[in-house]
Design a protein around this motif. Structure first.
Motif, PDB file in Angstrom:
ATOM      1  N   PRO A 216     -13.154  63.764  43.470  1.00 14.36           N
ATOM      2  CA  PRO A 216     -12.154  64.485  42.677  1.00 14.36           C
ATOM      3  C   PRO A 216     -10.727  63.868  42.762  1.00 14.36           C
ATOM      4  O   PRO A 216      -9.983  64.049  42.185  1.00 14.36           O
ATOM      5  CB  PRO A 216     -12.554  65.777  42.712  1.00 14.36           C
ATOM      6  CG  PRO A 216     -13.313  66.030  43.949  1.00 14.36           C
ATOM      7  CD  PRO A 216     -13.824  64.498  44.230  1.00 14.36           C
ATOM      8  N   GLU A 217     -10.408  63.691  44.105  1.00 13.95           N
ATOM      9  CA  GLU A 217      -9.103  63.185  44.520  1.00 13.95           C
ATOM     10  C   GLU A 217      -8.538  62.111  43.775  1.00 13.95           C
ATOM     11  O   GLU A 217      -7.393  61.825  43.794  1.00 13.95           O
ATOM     12  CB  GLU A 217      -8.783  63.135  46.153  1.00 13.95           C
ATOM     13  CG  GLU A 217      -9.412  64.453  46.853  1.00 13.95           C
ATOM     14  CD  GLU A 217      -8.363  65.672  46.668  1.00 13.95           C
ATOM     15  OE1 GLU A 217      -7.330  65.520  46.792  1.00 13.95           O
ATOM     16  OE2 GLU A 217      -8.960  66.674  46.271  1.00 13.95           O
ATOM     17  N   GLN A 218      -9.288  61.388  43.539  1.00 10.95           N
ATOM     18  CA  GLN A 218      -9.211  59.738  42.915  1.00 10.95           C
ATOM     19  C   GLN A 218      -8.877  59.644  41.612  1.00 10.95           C
ATOM     20  O   GLN A 218      -9.671  60.445  40.789  1.00 10.95           O
ATOM     21  CB  GLN A 218     -10.223  58.804  43.293  1.00 10.95           C
ATOM     22  CG  GLN A 218     -10.430  58.572  44.941  1.00 10.95           C
ATOM     23  CD  GLN A 218      -9.408  57.863  45.598  1.00 10.95           C
ATOM     24  OE1 GLN A 218      -8.577  57.039  44.790  1.00 10.95           O
ATOM     25  NE2 GLN A 218      -9.376  58.091  46.972  1.00 10.95           N
ATOM     26  N   VAL A 219      -7.892  59.248  41.139  1.00  9.37           N
ATOM     27  CA  VAL A 219      -7.504  58.877  39.700  1.00  9.37           C
ATOM     28  C   VAL A 219      -8.277  57.535  39.432  1.00  9.37           C
ATOM     29  O   VAL A 219      -8.075  56.412  39.968  1.00  9.37           O
ATOM     30  CB  VAL A 219      -5.914  58.962  39.418  1.00  9.37           C
ATOM     31  CG1 VAL A 219      -5.776  58.377  38.136  1.00  9.37           C
ATOM     32  CG2 VAL A 219      -5.491  60.162  39.817  1.00  9.37           C
ATOM     33  N   TRP A 220      -9.252  57.621  38.607  1.00 11.76           N
ATOM     34  CA  TRP A 220     -10.007  56.463  38.267  1.00 11.76           C
ATOM     35  C   TRP A 220      -9.086  55.227  37.904  1.00 11.76           C
ATOM     36  O   TRP A 220      -9.523  53.947  38.139  1.00 11.76           O
ATOM     37  CB  TRP A 220     -10.942  56.692  37.164  1.00 11.76           C
ATOM     38  CG  TRP A 220     -11.921  55.616  37.104  1.00 11.76           C
ATOM     39  CD1 TRP A 220     -12.136  54.777  36.165  1.00 11.76           C
ATOM     40  CD2 TRP A 220     -12.784  55.007  37.940  1.00 11.76           C
ATOM     41  NE1 TRP A 220     -12.949  53.781  36.164  1.00 11.76           N
ATOM     42  CE2 TRP A 220     -13.431  53.886  37.728  1.00 11.76           C
ATOM     43  CE3 TRP A 220     -12.941  55.425  39.439  1.00 11.76           C
ATOM     44  CZ2 TRP A 220     -14.517  53.114  38.096  1.00 11.76           C
ATOM     45  CZ3 TRP A 220     -13.939  54.538  40.184  1.00 11.76           C
ATOM     46  CH2 TRP A 220     -14.722  53.553  39.339  1.00 11.76           C
ATOM     47  N   SER A 225      -7.088  49.540  39.312  1.00 12.64           N
ATOM     48  CA  SER A 225      -6.006  48.643  39.138  1.00 12.64           C
ATOM     49  C   SER A 225      -5.671  48.345  40.776  1.00 12.64           C
ATOM     50  O   SER A 225      -4.666  47.972  40.950  1.00 12.64           O
ATOM     51  CB  SER A 225      -4.777  49.445  38.585  1.00 12.64           C
ATOM     52  OG  SER A 225      -4.278  50.495  38.832  1.00 12.64           O
ATOM     53  N   SER A 226      -6.642  48.928  41.500  1.00 15.33           N
ATOM     54  CA  SER A 226      -6.007  48.488  43.050  1.00 15.33           C
ATOM     55  C   SER A 226      -7.554  47.596  43.462  1.00 15.33           C
ATOM     56  O   SER A 226      -8.449  47.711  43.027  1.00 15.33           O
ATOM     57  CB  SER A 226      -5.887  49.856  43.881  1.00 15.33           C
ATOM     58  OG  SER A 226      -7.248  50.705  43.649  1.00 15.33           O
ATOM     59  N   PRO A 227      -7.090  46.999  44.808  1.00 21.24           N
ATOM     60  CA  PRO A 227      -8.184  46.461  45.470  1.00 21.24           C
ATOM     61  C   PRO A 227      -9.415  47.541  45.719  1.00 21.24           C
ATOM     62  O   PRO A 227      -9.132  48.654  46.066  1.00 21.24           O
ATOM     63  CB  PRO A 227      -7.573  45.827  46.583  1.00 21.24           C
ATOM     64  CG  PRO A 227      -6.241  45.968  46.540  1.00 21.24           C
ATOM     65  CD  PRO A 227      -5.864  47.058  45.601  1.00 21.24           C
ATOM     66  N   PRO A 228     -10.517  47.100  45.549  1.00 25.69           N
ATOM     67  CA  PRO A 228     -11.218  45.652  45.705  1.00 25.69           C
ATOM     68  C   PRO A 228     -11.122  45.241  44.311  1.00 25.69           C
ATOM     69  O   PRO A 228     -11.467  44.298  44.035  1.00 25.69           O
ATOM     70  CB  PRO A 228     -12.512  46.026  46.337  1.00 25.69           C
ATOM     71  CG  PRO A 228     -12.962  47.225  45.997  1.00 25.69           C
ATOM     72  CD  PRO A 228     -11.946  48.011  46.144  1.00 25.69           C
ATOM     73  N   ILE A 229     -11.294  46.399  43.248  1.00 24.56           N
ATOM     74  CA  ILE A 229     -11.563  45.866  41.997  1.00 24.56           C
ATOM     75  C   ILE A 229     -10.353  44.897  41.334  1.00 24.56           C
ATOM     76  O   ILE A 229     -10.794  43.867  40.716  1.00 24.56           O
ATOM     77  CB  ILE A 229     -11.543  47.137  41.044  1.00 24.56           C
ATOM     78  CG1 ILE A 229     -12.797  47.991  41.435  1.00 24.56           C
ATOM     79  CG2 ILE A 229     -11.556  46.503  39.366  1.00 24.56           C
ATOM     80  CD1 ILE A 229     -12.962  49.173  40.838  1.00 24.56           C
TER      81      ILE A 229
END
Lengths: 595, 444
Positions: A216-220, A225-229
């Motif tokens: 829940p802490e992560q903003v999808w 928009s960050s690694p690794p994606i």
């Protein structure tokens, strides 16, 4: 890292055009740094977390891209209406509709409804309960997660999610609550199934992206928009299969077989290779057969469902008419007849009730067929399609491997022929020199050969003949190249320099030497690539086999669960109806008949 | 025309035929019936002699005479018992549809005030379509004919008919029929009369009949609706049965697909097999239920509709008798009024007429007296006629009321038996399926 960043920008065909480009590519790699083994994942994680974007940036991104989901102004909760339905079903002591294939779900979707995300946008959010925490994600986020997983784990069969709602529907019917409930309910079930299926696959469960999705802490949006994606290569074939975000420079040198490339038939296969290929072939056949079977299966499930629904409707009507019938079952209502009429009326009423029970349980049965049969069957065929993707990836990898292998062999053959020509030449020279000591004529000819300008005419003939030869060989070579191109598909390494491969004895010593040196360098790199590919391919084979094996185990398990569930709901249906009819039968028994 | 004795069938097969089992509940019901009738085993017969094309279907009728002491029918029982060796003997005859028609016609004409149960439709369409020997057609008709005979046997008046007895037990029926066939004249008088009076309504409808009419309309409506919907239910059930059949086919493929492999595959394969057996059982079971509904229950419903129609027809006939009486009564009243006017001297409305007659030189007084005496005789005869008509109408009404009550009794009994049969059939199906699927579930 910078190198990787650059590589992300690179075209997947970096050597297209000139033949020298790959050499420069290799030259750019410092010796000993072509280590493609993935570095620690946590390493990446920490960098990602440090790179948190500012809020405004994210908002821009979100508003810029988010147009897919419909926005509802009213904040009604789908769950509320669902609750009613739930209680209706639970009142009948049946499996709740949200209960799905897995009995021991680790991840649950507890709720679905309109929610307002942190940027004030309305969307339909699915509340995921995992590990005591609640995370609300929307369909598009599931979609991007799956898409990312597919690219991050090309050798793993990624569980499917329900297909996208056709966009056109939003235009025709922007927000019909009733219809949406059905769609949302279906998505709820299938998305929960997706999460659990993913969780049961270790490669996905342990993947940082998946973990972040459930955090829940992560903003999808920022995860995306960050690694690794963000650093995924555009072509997974040019990256290490198990960790595509860490391609070594060598990976960029690999040929990328076209997607239409057919099986690259090879003559030399050791036993293990043969076994592996047979195994994969078997899987492919199995997938096709499963697919062939699943299609009519799905159709029949759908048909049964709609027929059952039709039956339920008719039965509902029938029950109503029996009730009417029970109220008006006699022509004369004389006082003395009242008891008889009453008994008959009750009997008919009971029949009506039995039919009503029939109706309700048929309706429930048709719902169950949707959630217990139709949806899992659909999921299975999606799984099959996924598995086919994974198999395709492996096939391409294998073709890649064969291409490199073949190229090495070709290059080595060329080196050999060049070297033997060189040897022959030096032998010839030695013989000439020895002969020149004996014969002045020969000495003179040797002299003339060494200084071609002095002997213009013969030199010219030699030259022209060489040119002719060169032209001839050129034609011949393009022909051969063409053939090899067809066989190999578009490949970089096998792209033989058109103008250079000339019959070795027609080259000068220097030319030969130069080519041998260049080829040797190339072969060295090719060998490195080959070593890399061998390792990659082994990994791909291993991982794919494991994944497929897991898939079929899962599907077999699915069948078992489906059958068990079906048997249970059918039994429930039958028992309910039996009970109702027995009740009716008892009441009919009490109808006394006037003699 | 083959005699019943010529038919190559074992009479014992009748009561033992599979259809018997579904009928049992009805037969065992604690009803004081003296005749148990079973119509079964439709057989196609080929007319062996002259007209080779005119084949027909015979139905086997098994009649069982109940031994229950019932003083009212003692005579009859003995009478029949004389013919058979044992009082519980089952008498088996074979009749064709036209025989039933004959029986029906005779009964209708003999008992105009009775609500004679209807026969199944002639179904001309099937004759044209050439489907009249089809299994489903003959089965349905068979069941309907049984309903017909049972209704008659339940009827206190009709069941006493000699004609019925002959029909049910006589081996000389064919000869009997042949002698009758030429002489029978269809009596259609009532019908045409009823048509003529179709637009007239009864003025003084008794409350009872208003209720009966209203309720019979409702009953008719409900039953025909139920019939229609059941038709749909049968269609849908058949579709589902088909679906399960296809489903079973797919499962077989799945079974094949998982059959080659490891131990776990084998276990799955066995489970699929078990499951598939359950599914095919379900498919067969559903089909059987549909067949039962189609061949028997819906036929019962249809027959009920026809029966109600007959009730309505009979009530119409009663109405017509009443209308006759009311018309006569009106006429009588009119005549009496006219006479009264003449007696009192001045027929208010006839003033100009009398003036005219006066001018024409007619002796008014003589003419008046003449008229009065004419009217008096007319009134006299009318009064007796009205009295007669009233008697007839009243008697008819009483009869019809009795008939309606009889209908009620038969209807209740029939509903009970058909609903029992329906419930039993459903219970049988569900019980069987519950058993099957309990085993399947255990096997999974």
């Amino acid at each position: 890292m910078s190198l990787l960043g650059d590589s992300d920008e690179e075209d997947n065909n970096p050597f297209a055009g000139t033949s020298h480009l790959y050499a420069s590519g290799i030259a750019a790699v410092p010796e000993g740094q072509d280590d493609f083994i993935p570095t620690n994942v946590t390493n990446v994680l920490s960098t990602v977390q440090e790179k948190k974007e500012t809020r405004s940036e994210l908002m821009n991104q979100l508003f810029g891209t988010d147009v897919i989901e419909p926005n509802g102004d009213q904040d009604f909760s789908v769950a509320a209406t669902e609750g009613i339905e739930d209680s209706l079903f639970s009142g009948n002591d049946l499996i709740s509709p949200t209960e799905y294939l897995k009995e021991n779900e680790v991840i649950k979707i507890s709720d679905a409804g309109h929610y307002r995300d942190m940027y004030g946008k309305y969307a339909i959010g699915y509340t995921i309960v995992f590990d005591g925490k609640e995370i609300t994600r929307r369909y598009s986020e599931f979609d991007t997660l799956r898409h990312a997983l597919c690219r991050l784990l090309p050798t793993i069969v990624i569980p499917p999610i329900p297909s996208k709602h056709p966009l056109i529907k939003y235009f025709i019917q922007p927000l019909s609550a009733e219809k949406d409930i059905k769609i949302i309910d279906r998505r709820k079930r299938l998305l929960a199934s997706f999460l659990n299926n993913s969780y049961n696959i270790p490669e996905i469960r342990d993947h940082v992206v998946f973990k972040k999705f459930l955090d829940p802490e992560q903003v999808w949006q920022s995860v995306l928009s960050s690694p690794p994606i963000s650093i995924l290569p555009s072509n997974n074939l040019l990256a290490p299969p198990l960790n595509p975000t860490k391609p070594s420079p060598l990976h960029l040198l690999l040929p990328s077989p076209s997607s239409t490339a057919n099986g690259y038939l090879e003559d030399s296969m050791n036993d293990e290779d043969k076994w592996l290929e047979a195994k994969f072939y078997e899987y492919e056949i199995l997938l096709n057969r499963f697919d062939k079977m699943l299609q009519p299966f799905e159709r029949h499930a759908k048909q049964t469902k709609s027929h059952l629904r039709g039956l339920a409707n008719s039965l509902a009507e029938l029950g109503a008419y029996y009730n009417a019938f029970s109220l008006e079952c006699a022509l004369v209502t004389l006082h003395k007849n009242m008891t008889y009429i009453d008994e008959l009326s009750k009997g008919i009423e009971k029949i009506g009730q039995a039919i009503d029970v029939n109706y309700v349980s048929s309706e429930i049965l048709s719902e169950r067929i949707l959630s217990l049969l139709e949806e899992p069957l659909g999921e299975m065929s999606q799984f099959m399609a996924e598995a086919r993707q994974v198999l395709r990836f492996r096939k391409l990898k294998r073709i890649q491997y064969r291409i490199v292998d073949a190229t090495i062999k070709k290059r080595e053959a060329r080196i050999q022929s060049l070297e033997s020509a060189q040897e022959q030449m030096s032998r010839l020279e030695k013989a000439l020199k020895e002969n020149a000591e004996d014969s002045p004529t020969i000495a003179q000819m040797v002299n003339r050969m060494e200084n071609p300008t002095e002997a213009a005419v013969p030199a010219e003939t030699v030259l022209s003949s060489r040119q002719r030869q060169r032209q001839g060989s050129q034609g011949k070579w393009t022909g051969r190249l063409f053939k090899s191109r067809i066989a190999h598909g578009s490949s970089h390494l096998s792209q033989s320099p058109t103008g250079r491969e000339i019959e070795p004895h027609l080259l000068t010593d220097d030319e030969r030497k130069e080519e041998v040196i260049r080829l040797k360098k190339e072969v060295d790199k090719l060998h490195e690539c080959f070593k890399l590919l061998t390792r990659d391919l082994a990994q791909v084979n291993d991982s794919t086999l494991g994944s497929l094996h897991g898939l079929f185990a899962y599907i077999n398990n699915c069948w078992e669960v489906i059958m068990k569930r079906m048997a249970r709901i059918l039994l429930k249906w039958l028992k309910d109806c039996l009970q109702a009819w027995e009740n009716a039968r008892n009441v009919i028994e009490y109808i006394t008949i006037e003699s | 025309m083959p005699d019943s004795t010529e038919l190559p069938r074992d009479p014992a097969s009748g009561p033992d035929s599979p259809r018997d089992s579904t009928r049992n509940p009805a037969q065992d019901s604690p009803v004081c019936s003296h005749l148990s009738i079973l119509v079964s085993d439709p057989q196609k017969q080929r007319a062996d002699q002259v007209k080779a094309s005119s084949s027909y279907v015979t139905y086997q009728i098994s009649t069982k005479i109940d031994n229950r002491p019932n003083p009212a029918h003692r005579r009859r029982q003995l009478h029949i018992a004389d013919k058979s060796k044992k009082p519980t003997d089952i008498i088996v005859v074979h009749r064709r549809y036209s025989d039933f028609v004959l029986l029906h016609t005779v009964l209708t004409q003999d008992h105009p005030s009775c609500i004679v149960p209807p026969l199944p439709d002639k179904k001309v369409l099937q004759y044209i379509a050439g489907d009249r020997f089809g299994h489903s057609f003959t089965q349905k008709r068979c069941h309907s004919l049984q309903n017909f005979l049972r209704r008659i046997s339940e009827h206190p008046v009709l069941s006493q008919s000699r004609m019925l007895e002959t029909f049910l037990v006589s081996s000389d029926w064919d000869a009997y029929r042949r002698t009758l066939s030429g002489t029978l004249v269809a009596n259609k008088e009532e019908v045409s009369d009823a048509l003529m009076n179709a637009f007239k309504t009864v003025h003084n409808q008794s409350e009872e009949f208003t209720e009966i009419k209203e309720k019979s309309e409702k009953l008719d409506h409900n039953v025909s609706k139920i019939d229609k919907i059941f038709h749909r239910v049968v269609k849908r059930q058949e579709a589902i049965s088909d679906d399960f059949g296809k489903f079973s086919q797919s499962l077989r493929e799945l079974q094949e697909l998982v059959s080659d492999g490891s131990e776990s595959d084998k276990a799955l394969c066995a489970k699929v097999k078990t499951f598939n057996e359950g599914i095919s059982q379900l498919s067969y079971g559903l089909r059987d239920v549909s067949k039962y509904l189609d061949y028997e229950y819906i036929v019962d419903l249809k027959d009920m509709e026809h029966y109600i129609d007959n009730v309505k027809q009979t009530i119409k006939l009663k109405d017509q008798k009443q209308i006759d009486y009311e018309e006569l009564n009106d006429y009588l009243t009119k005549s009496i009024n006219e006479k009264n006017n003449l007696v009192s001297g001045y027929g208010g409305s006839n003033y100009f007429a009398s003036k005219l007659e006066e001018l024409a030189g007619i002796n008014q007084e003589v003419a008046r007296r003449d008229k009065i005496s004419k009217l008096e005789t007319k009134i006299g005869s009318l009064t007796t006629e009205v009295e007669n008509a009233k008697e007839v109408a009243d008697a008819f009404e009483r009869e019809v009321l009795k008939e309606v009550n009889i209908f009620e009794g038969i209807k209740t009994k029939e509903l009970k038996s058909s609903l029992t049969a329906l419930a039993d059939n459903q219970i049988e199906f569900y019980q069987k399926m519950v058993d099957t699927w309990s085993k399947v579930e255990q096997g999974l």
